[in-house]
Design an enzyme around this catalytic site. Structure first.
Site, PDB file in Angstrom:
ATOM      1  N   GLU A  85      52.199  33.510 -38.553  1.00  0.00           N
ATOM      2  CA  GLU A  85      52.683  34.133 -39.787  1.00  0.00           C
ATOM      3  C   GLU A  85      51.741  33.857 -40.959  1.00  0.00           C
ATOM      4  OE1 GLU A  85      55.143  35.878 -42.810  1.00  0.00           O
ATOM      5  OE2 GLU A  85      54.830  36.199 -40.664  1.00  0.00           O
ATOM      6  N   HIS A 118      62.615  56.561 -27.414  1.00  0.00           N
ATOM      7  CA  HIS A 118      61.177  56.361 -27.632  1.00  0.00           C
ATOM      8  C   HIS A 118      60.370  56.919 -26.470  1.00  0.00           C
ATOM      9  CE1 HIS A 118      57.385  54.671 -28.783  1.00  0.00           C
ATOM     10  NE2 HIS A 118      57.327  53.911 -27.693  1.00  0.00           N
ATOM     11  N   HIS A 164      57.740  49.036 -41.588  1.00  0.00           N
ATOM     12  CA  HIS A 164      56.619  48.197 -41.998  1.00  0.00           C
ATOM     13  C   HIS A 164      55.328  48.614 -41.299  1.00  0.00           C
ATOM     14  CE1 HIS A 164      54.319  44.350 -42.380  1.00  0.00           C
ATOM     15  NE2 HIS A 164      54.894  44.346 -43.565  1.00  0.00           N
ATOM     16  N   HIS A 195      48.784  48.237 -26.942  1.00  0.00           N
ATOM     17  CA  HIS A 195      49.661  49.382 -27.199  1.00  0.00           C
ATOM     18  C   HIS A 195      49.676  49.712 -28.691  1.00  0.00           C
ATOM     19  CE1 HIS A 195      52.728  52.159 -25.858  1.00  0.00           C
ATOM     20  NE2 HIS A 195      53.601  51.704 -26.736  1.00  0.00           N
ATOM     21  N   HIS A 236      48.539  35.873 -40.694  1.00  0.00           N
ATOM     22  CA  HIS A 236      48.766  37.269 -41.059  1.00  0.00           C
ATOM     23  C   HIS A 236      48.815  37.428 -42.573  1.00  0.00           C
ATOM     24  CE1 HIS A 236      50.086  41.348 -40.934  1.00  0.00           C
ATOM     25  NE2 HIS A 236      51.282  41.086 -41.418  1.00  0.00           N
TER      26      HIS A 236
END
Length: 301
Positions: free
Chosen positions: A58, A214, A123, A276, A61
């Site tokens: 975290e 999806h 996000h 991905h 990032h």
């Protein structure tokens, strides 16, 4: 000056990709709470004292996003001053920085107050818009000396419909994929291609509906891009930037489908899951470039 601007634009484009992958890594490793509910500090400390794996993910990032924000601002101001006379530069500069700040604020709000899964799924999509804007800005910067020439294309109405429709629909597919991750529905249907454990082959709960929704959306975008490529093969082989862009898009969407299946088969292998996310980001970038070409085409075939 031009060389420096080109170099900066490439660095910022790569940095934006790192932000996208970093955000995906935070989500996939469950590291969103790695710094507790404090922001921009980590557990209320400037230098964390209790180091955990989630905290490192975290905090890394956050640091990459912060440094990238400064670089994006520098790129936008520089491009605005040097190339502001080009029609797309100022809007792209504004969009690049605005959406980068927006995604940072949504991330901060999620840390401090929490957000619903539906909001958190936005996000990644917001970061994707910022990345695509920086990518297009980079291409325009290189276009100045004709390494990328987007003014010579002639695009018909059918191709324009494919371009505009596919990029909008791809954004919807991106959102459904992000929702799958945030709802932790990635293994809701552990079999390929259907939920074989569901009665009558239909999803049995909300997570299975999200997962199968999806998969269905992703299948349709593959079919759409295949149809668009066939159209480009028949009518645009003489326009290399159009033809090869669709060829690259077809390769990427195929890789995206394969990586998505492998993520399920391998039970969420982290490397495949990040691949991905990377592939869909590159695909969106290619479709964004096609959109730039379509907006510049004054004539139709």
């Amino acid at each position: 000056m031009k060389r420096g601007l080109k170099g900066l634009s490439v660095i910022v484009t790569l940095a934006m990709l790192l932000i996208l992958l970093g955000g995906a890594l935070v989500t996939k490793t469950g590291s969103g709470d790695g710094c507790g509910d404090s922001w921009p500090l980590c557990n209320g400390e400037l230098i964390p004292s209790n180091i955990t794996f989630e905290l490192v993910i975290e905090l890394s990032h956050r640091l990459v996003s912060g440094a990238s924000g400064i670089l994006v601002l520098l790129l936008c101001v520089w491009a605005w001053i040097a190339l502001g006379h080009i029609r797309e530069v100022r809007p792209l500069a504004f969009i690049s920085f605005f959406f980068l700040v927006l995604q940072a604020l949504i991330g901060a709000a999620a840390v401090m107050w929490g957000q619903s899964d539906a909001v958190l799924a936005l996000h990644f999509g917001i970061s994707l818009i910022s990345f695509a804007s920086v990518l297009l800005l980079t291409l325009i910067i290189f276009e100045v000396d004709k390494k990328f020439d987007a003014d010579s294309v002639v695009i018909g109405s059918t191709m324009k419909k494919h371009i505009y429709g596919s990029i909008l629909y791809t954004y919807v597919v991106v959102y459904t994929g992000a929702l799958v991750r945030h709802k932790e529905a990635s293994l809701a249907c552990p079999d390929i291609p259907f939920c074989s454990n569901a009665a009558g082959w239909l999803p049995g709960d909300i997570n299975q509906w999200i997962q199968m929704g999806h998969r269905t959306a992703a299948t349709l975008i593959f079919v759409w891009i295949l149809i668009a490529f066939i159209h480009a093969f028949k009518h645009y082989r003489d326009q290399k930037n159009i033809y090869y862009s669709w060829l690259i898009a077809l390769v990427l969407v195929t890789m995206q489908a394969i990586s998505g299946m492998l993520v399920v088969v391998t039970r969420l292998n982290l490397g495949l899951a990040l691949a991905h996310a990377l592939i869909i980001s590159l695909l969106f970038g290619v479709l964004s470039y096609l959109t730039l070409l379509a907006t510049r085409s004054k004539r139709t075939k």
